[in-house]
Design a protein around this motif. Sequence first.
Motif, PDB file in Angstrom:
ATOM      1  N   VAL A   1      16.655  92.999 -56.879  1.00 58.53           N
ATOM      2  CA  VAL A   1      16.759  92.179 -57.818  1.00 58.53           C
ATOM      3  C   VAL A   1      16.361  92.944 -59.111  1.00 58.53           C
ATOM      4  CG1 VAL A   1      16.269  89.976 -59.048  1.00 58.53           C
ATOM      5  CG2 VAL A   1      16.677  90.164 -56.485  1.00 58.53           C
ATOM      6  N   GLY A   2      17.152  92.998 -60.156  1.00 57.57           N
ATOM      7  CA  GLY A   2      16.756  93.732 -61.572  1.00 57.57           C
ATOM      8  C   GLY A   2      16.654  92.645 -62.598  1.00 57.57           C
ATOM      9  N   ASN A   3      16.520  92.995 -63.764  1.00 57.38           N
ATOM     10  CA  ASN A   3      16.385  91.772 -64.771  1.00 57.38           C
ATOM     11  C   ASN A   3      17.360  90.792 -64.732  1.00 57.38           C
ATOM     12  OD1 ASN A   3      14.272  93.406 -65.896  1.00 57.38           O
ATOM     13  ND2 ASN A   3      15.545  94.362 -67.335  1.00 57.38           N
ATOM     14  N   PHE A   4      17.183  89.293 -65.083  1.00 58.62           N
ATOM     15  CA  PHE A   4      17.876  88.238 -64.630  1.00 58.62           C
ATOM     16  C   PHE A   4      17.980  87.660 -65.972  1.00 58.62           C
ATOM     17  CE2 PHE A   4      13.739  86.771 -63.565  1.00 58.62           C
ATOM     18  CZ  PHE A   4      13.593  85.286 -63.526  1.00 58.62           C
ATOM     19  N   HIS A   5      18.853  86.378 -65.944  1.00 55.62           N
ATOM     20  CA  HIS A   5      18.852  85.537 -67.110  1.00 55.62           C
ATOM     21  C   HIS A   5      19.392  84.290 -66.661  1.00 55.62           C
ATOM     22  CE1 HIS A   5      18.321  88.359 -70.456  1.00 55.62           C
ATOM     23  NE2 HIS A   5      18.997  89.176 -69.785  1.00 55.62           N
ATOM     24  N   TRP A   6      18.858  83.049 -66.906  1.00 58.83           N
ATOM     25  CA  TRP A   6      19.621  82.014 -66.942  1.00 58.83           C
ATOM     26  C   TRP A   6      20.880  81.755 -67.464  1.00 58.83           C
ATOM     27  CZ3 TRP A   6      18.370  78.376 -63.091  1.00 58.83           C
ATOM     28  CH2 TRP A   6      17.102  78.338 -62.421  1.00 58.83           C
ATOM     29  N   VAL A   7      22.063  81.303 -67.127  1.00 59.19           N
ATOM     30  CA  VAL A   7      23.097  81.468 -67.974  1.00 59.19           C
ATOM     31  C   VAL A   7      23.651  79.856 -67.953  1.00 59.19           C
ATOM     32  CG1 VAL A   7      24.027  83.629 -67.606  1.00 59.19           C
ATOM     33  CG2 VAL A   7      24.571  81.761 -65.898  1.00 59.19           C
ATOM     34  N   ASN A   8      23.202  79.052 -67.035  1.00 62.53           N
ATOM     35  CA  ASN A   8      23.229  77.316 -67.507  1.00 62.53           C
ATOM     36  C   ASN A   8      22.218  76.875 -66.439  1.00 62.53           C
ATOM     37  OD1 ASN A   8      24.255  77.351 -64.780  1.00 62.53           O
ATOM     38  ND2 ASN A   8      26.397  77.970 -65.594  1.00 62.53           N
ATOM     39  N   ASN A   9      22.064  75.557 -66.493  1.00 62.43           N
ATOM     40  CA  ASN A   9      21.016  75.069 -65.459  1.00 62.43           C
ATOM     41  C   ASN A   9      21.118  75.460 -64.060  1.00 62.43           C
ATOM     42  OD1 ASN A   9      19.819  73.704 -67.819  1.00 62.43           O
ATOM     43  ND2 ASN A   9      21.354  72.220 -67.807  1.00 62.43           N
ATOM     44  N   GLU A  10      22.317  75.763 -63.557  1.00 59.79           N
ATOM     45  CA  GLU A  10      22.121  76.208 -62.115  1.00 59.79           C
ATOM     46  C   GLU A  10      22.259  77.452 -61.552  1.00 59.79           C
ATOM     47  OE1 GLU A  10      25.234  74.167 -60.011  1.00 59.79           O
ATOM     48  OE2 GLU A  10      27.012  75.239 -61.091  1.00 59.79           O
ATOM     49  N   ARG A  11      22.747  78.391 -62.590  1.00 61.33           N
ATOM     50  CA  ARG A  11      23.164  79.655 -62.210  1.00 61.33           C
ATOM     51  C   ARG A  11      22.213  80.994 -63.038  1.00 61.33           C
ATOM     52  NH1 ARG A  11      26.615  81.151 -58.542  1.00 61.33           N
ATOM     53  NH2 ARG A  11      27.859  82.992 -58.906  1.00 61.33           N
ATOM     54  N   VAL A  12      21.953  81.808 -62.165  1.00 64.48           N
ATOM     55  CA  VAL A  12      21.453  83.014 -62.778  1.00 64.48           C
ATOM     56  C   VAL A  12      22.109  84.478 -62.494  1.00 64.48           C
ATOM     57  CG1 VAL A  12      19.409  84.436 -62.253  1.00 64.48           C
ATOM     58  CG2 VAL A  12      18.958  82.204 -62.651  1.00 64.48           C
ATOM     59  N   VAL A  13      22.333  85.085 -63.597  1.00 61.13           N
ATOM     60  CA  VAL A  13      23.032  86.537 -63.429  1.00 61.13           C
ATOM     61  C   VAL A  13      21.702  87.540 -63.582  1.00 61.13           C
ATOM     62  CG1 VAL A  13      24.551  88.046 -64.729  1.00 61.13           C
ATOM     63  CG2 VAL A  13      25.045  85.682 -64.350  1.00 61.13           C
ATOM     64  N   LEU A  14      22.069  88.590 -62.597  1.00 60.34           N
ATOM     65  CA  LEU A  14      20.843  89.367 -62.534  1.00 60.34           C
ATOM     66  C   LEU A  14      21.658  90.874 -62.390  1.00 60.34           C
ATOM     67  CD1 LEU A  14      20.816  90.585 -59.297  1.00 60.34           C
ATOM     68  CD2 LEU A  14      19.905  88.094 -59.136  1.00 60.34           C
ATOM     69  N   LYS A  15      20.778  91.950 -62.830  1.00 59.36           N
ATOM     70  CA  LYS A  15      21.377  93.125 -62.567  1.00 59.36           C
ATOM     71  C   LYS A  15      20.706  93.690 -61.014  1.00 59.36           C
ATOM     72  CE  LYS A  15      20.932  94.988 -67.234  1.00 59.36           C
ATOM     73  NZ  LYS A  15      20.270  95.797 -68.028  1.00 59.36           N
ATOM     74  N   ILE A  16      21.754  94.352 -60.355  1.00 59.28           N
ATOM     75  CA  ILE A  16      21.249  95.078 -58.995  1.00 59.28           C
ATOM     76  C   ILE A  16      20.807  96.409 -59.331  1.00 59.28           C
ATOM     77  CG2 ILE A  16      22.163  95.888 -56.822  1.00 59.28           C
ATOM     78  CD1 ILE A  16      24.567  93.481 -57.037  1.00 59.28           C
ATOM     79  N   ILE A  17      19.596  96.570 -58.727  1.00 59.26           N
ATOM     80  CA  ILE A  17      19.015  98.059 -58.922  1.00 59.26           C
ATOM     81  C   ILE A  17      19.109  98.460 -57.442  1.00 59.26           C
ATOM     82  CG2 ILE A  17      17.738  97.792 -60.757  1.00 59.26           C
ATOM     83  CD1 ILE A  17      15.311  96.972 -59.219  1.00 59.26           C
ATOM     84  N   GLN A  18      19.022  99.621 -57.066  1.00 62.91           N
ATOM     85  CA  GLN A  18      19.198 100.406 -55.876  1.00 62.91           C
ATOM     86  C   GLN A  18      18.154 101.501 -55.595  1.00 62.91           C
ATOM     87  OE1 GLN A  18      23.147 101.811 -54.680  1.00 62.91           O
ATOM     88  NE2 GLN A  18      23.995 100.042 -55.874  1.00 62.91           N
ATOM     89  N   ARG A  19      17.630 101.353 -54.317  1.00 65.09           N
ATOM     90  CA  ARG A  19      16.600 102.361 -54.109  1.00 65.09           C
ATOM     91  C   ARG A  19      17.520 103.310 -52.971  1.00 65.09           C
ATOM     92  NH1 ARG A  19      11.099 101.344 -54.588  1.00 65.09           N
ATOM     93  NH2 ARG A  19      11.421  99.125 -54.793  1.00 65.09           N
ATOM     94  N   LYS A  20      17.932 104.400 -53.434  1.00 70.98           N
ATOM     95  CA  LYS A  20      18.673 105.184 -52.607  1.00 70.98           C
ATOM     96  C   LYS A  20      17.595 105.861 -51.406  1.00 70.98           C
ATOM     97  CE  LYS A  20      22.506 105.120 -54.675  1.00 70.98           C
ATOM     98  NZ  LYS A  20      23.967 104.574 -54.185  1.00 70.98           N
ATOM     99  N   PRO A  21      18.268 106.331 -50.234  1.00 69.50           N
ATOM    100  CA  PRO A  21      17.692 106.631 -49.210  1.00 69.50           C
ATOM    101  C   PRO A  21      16.441 108.084 -49.476  1.00 69.50           C
ATOM    102  CG  PRO A  21      19.488 106.060 -48.308  1.00 69.50           C
ATOM    103  CD  PRO A  21      19.620 105.981 -50.040  1.00 69.50           C
ATOM    104  N   TRP A  22      17.050 108.788 -50.394  1.00 66.61           N
ATOM    105  CA  TRP A  22      16.421 110.127 -50.759  1.00 66.61           C
ATOM    106  C   TRP A  22      15.665 109.876 -51.879  1.00 66.61           C
ATOM    107  CZ3 TRP A  22      21.616 108.963 -51.009  1.00 66.61           C
ATOM    108  CH2 TRP A  22      22.201 108.850 -52.291  1.00 66.61           C
ATOM    109  N   GLN A  23      15.221 108.678 -52.512  1.00 65.93           N
ATOM    110  CA  GLN A  23      14.588 108.402 -53.694  1.00 65.93           C
ATOM    111  C   GLN A  23      13.995 107.181 -53.855  1.00 65.93           C
ATOM    112  OE1 GLN A  23      16.659 110.212 -57.319  1.00 65.93           O
ATOM    113  NE2 GLN A  23      16.506 108.243 -58.173  1.00 65.93           N
ATOM    114  N   GLU A  24      12.627 107.122 -54.166  1.00 69.91           N
ATOM    115  CA  GLU A  24      12.139 106.148 -54.249  1.00 69.91           C
ATOM    116  C   GLU A  24      12.230 105.076 -55.488  1.00 69.91           C
ATOM    117  OE1 GLU A  24       9.735 104.617 -52.143  1.00 69.91           O
ATOM    118  OE2 GLU A  24       9.954 106.185 -50.584  1.00 69.91           O
ATOM    119  N   GLU A  25      12.373 105.665 -56.683  1.00 70.23           N
ATOM    120  CA  GLU A  25      12.857 104.733 -57.887  1.00 70.23           C
ATOM    121  C   GLU A  25      14.023 103.965 -57.711  1.00 70.23           C
ATOM    122  OE1 GLU A  25      13.198 105.620 -62.480  1.00 70.23           O
ATOM    123  OE2 GLU A  25      13.284 107.241 -61.205  1.00 70.23           O
ATOM    124  N   PRO A  26      14.233 102.620 -57.748  1.00 72.52           N
ATOM    125  CA  PRO A  26      15.165 101.906 -58.072  1.00 72.52           C
ATOM    126  C   PRO A  26      15.891 102.011 -59.346  1.00 72.52           C
ATOM    127  CG  PRO A  26      13.208 100.569 -58.069  1.00 72.52           C
ATOM    128  CD  PRO A  26      12.671 101.832 -57.960  1.00 72.52           C
TER     129      PRO A  26
END
Length: 639
Positions: free
Chosen positions: A72-97
């Motif tokens: 889970v990356g940065n996120f925002h409430w877009v209405n009272n029931e739903r959140v939109v978030l950025k997907i970050i990935q931690r690749k097997p060869w790299q620790e930084e997401p």
Amino acid sequence: MCLLLALGSTNIYANDWEHLFQRAKYQDVKISPDGQYLAIIVDSHGQRALAFLSRETMETIGTTKLPDINEVGNFHWVNNERVVLKIIQRKPWQEEPLYYGELFAVNVDGSQTELIYGYRNGGNGKRSRLKKKKKTNGWAELVNRLDDDEENILIMSTLWDEKGSRLPSLYKLNVYTGKLKKQLISSPVPYADFITDSSGNVKVVTGINENNEREVHIRKNRKWHQLPPHNYGQDFQALTIDETGKNLFVIDNFGQDKSGLFKLNLNTGKLKKIITDKKVDISQVKYTSDGNNIYALGVDDGFPSYYVLNKALKEAQVFKVLISAFPGQSVDITSKTDDGNVYIVKVSSDIEAGKFYLYDQQENKLRGLFKYYPDINSNELAYTDPIEFTSSDGLRISGYFTEAKHQKENAIAPLVVLVHGGPHSRDYWKYSSEVQFLALNGYSVLQVNFRGSDGFGYNFEAAGYKNWGSLIQRDIFEAFQWAVQSGLADKDKACIMGASFGGYSAIQSAIKYPDTYQCAIAYAGVYDLDLMYEKGNIQNLGFGKAYINQTLGTDAAVRKKMSPVHNVEPINIPLLLAHGEEDEQVPFEHAVRLKSSLDAAKKPYEWHTFGKESHGFFDPDNQKKYMKHVLAFLSKHTS
């Protein structure tokens, strides 16, 4: 106005200083628009996950932990029931997401999970458990939440390319179905930021061209009209449109050295000055939760301080109460309810990485929620104080000094001169696990905002251009001399240390001032300035070459003189070198070339590599390992 403070204490304190390098347990908290729920980013077994809590009971009602390497990356409430978030990935060869442009949506109970934008949409779903929609090989950034539209948000979509210089476009995106409505408008310039009014109508776009110049385009009669460059300064940053829709608030240094708040008339193209601090640039802008207005500005001249704007705004009124309740600390409103009655507040300082509160404006009460590091007792940490001196050529140089927490009686503690990266960034008065670890183990720490650091006016930053290996290093040297003369440091017990440009400075200072420090420690350092033209993420940018020419200069002989790989002979102190092998910003080859030069000159050094790390430490165990090496090295050479 007196603020009533009610705090619960759930912290479990520990005296094992390795806890300083754990991943933060609680990393962000935002309240739903109706105030019923809290969304919290939590660390779950080394991965960032999202938890939803009932505000009334504080019980978990839903969670989202993304599958496989996704987090889970940065996120925002877009209405009272739903959140939109950025997907970050931690690749097997790299620790930084890392963020690869994808957006994901989820309901407060953890249901209706959808990948609504990204390169893994489409196809038959065999390669990922994420649900799929229309495929887009691009990057998404939220532009406007569209408060009057429960189903759609406004996003900027930029298709991938090697230089990242594709022209972005604006779309409406359905947060339930992932349907991308037809393109609304395209930017005339890459690396763009769209500015809309409160209704989502595009008014302005700014971007950076291949010459590393800022372009400003105003939307009139369904066409873009470029603002002449002489109408604004070098530091132009578009903020928000005012209530009339006729003016744009901006941060800029037009006609002056320091960057302050201006108002740009969209019809005439004229800038009007509103607020400029006498000593430093405006460094923080506090936006209302909907992003459509600003209520305060922050400056960092030593300790953080604020200018409160537009006092008719409820957020401005609340913010004034909060900064009075937490004097001298950094205060952020992360979110609020639509009725303006309940706020989530983050407070931080030199001894507190971040603590979240719930503020009830009607009852004027604060309630403690979570802190980044529950196991760290702030009362046991070391205080950081601003410092200032005048350089030998008359520049005002500032920085920070953290006195060793534990030291021998009637003795000056050994000093670590800790140099920031960039170099065109800066140090702030804030919590640092690295600084605290050194201070708690008996080392004072000196941080220097040398010439070239940003935040102190254009002229101060420009004074560092083409002087990476010369005048910048002299400022750092003179800061150490100031500390010695002030009785804060022992001239025979000091080590210089840093990462990225700070790593470069550690080695360059050992070359330029060979008899000053007892040792030098460098992580992820830039050691061959010409290599910056061949490898690394800067030269991969469309404006990268122009930026390097501006900051380093075009004289190859000067760059060679300022490159440690070509000048190791004067070094006569022990070195500790460390580098992440997956570093794309400062490639591992920099360290390999320096190692080769040191071997040829028969210079001693310690050598440590981290196979899966990039430009910094993202695995806590690797950072612990590195800092243990640092501590042993310091003990050996500064005692």
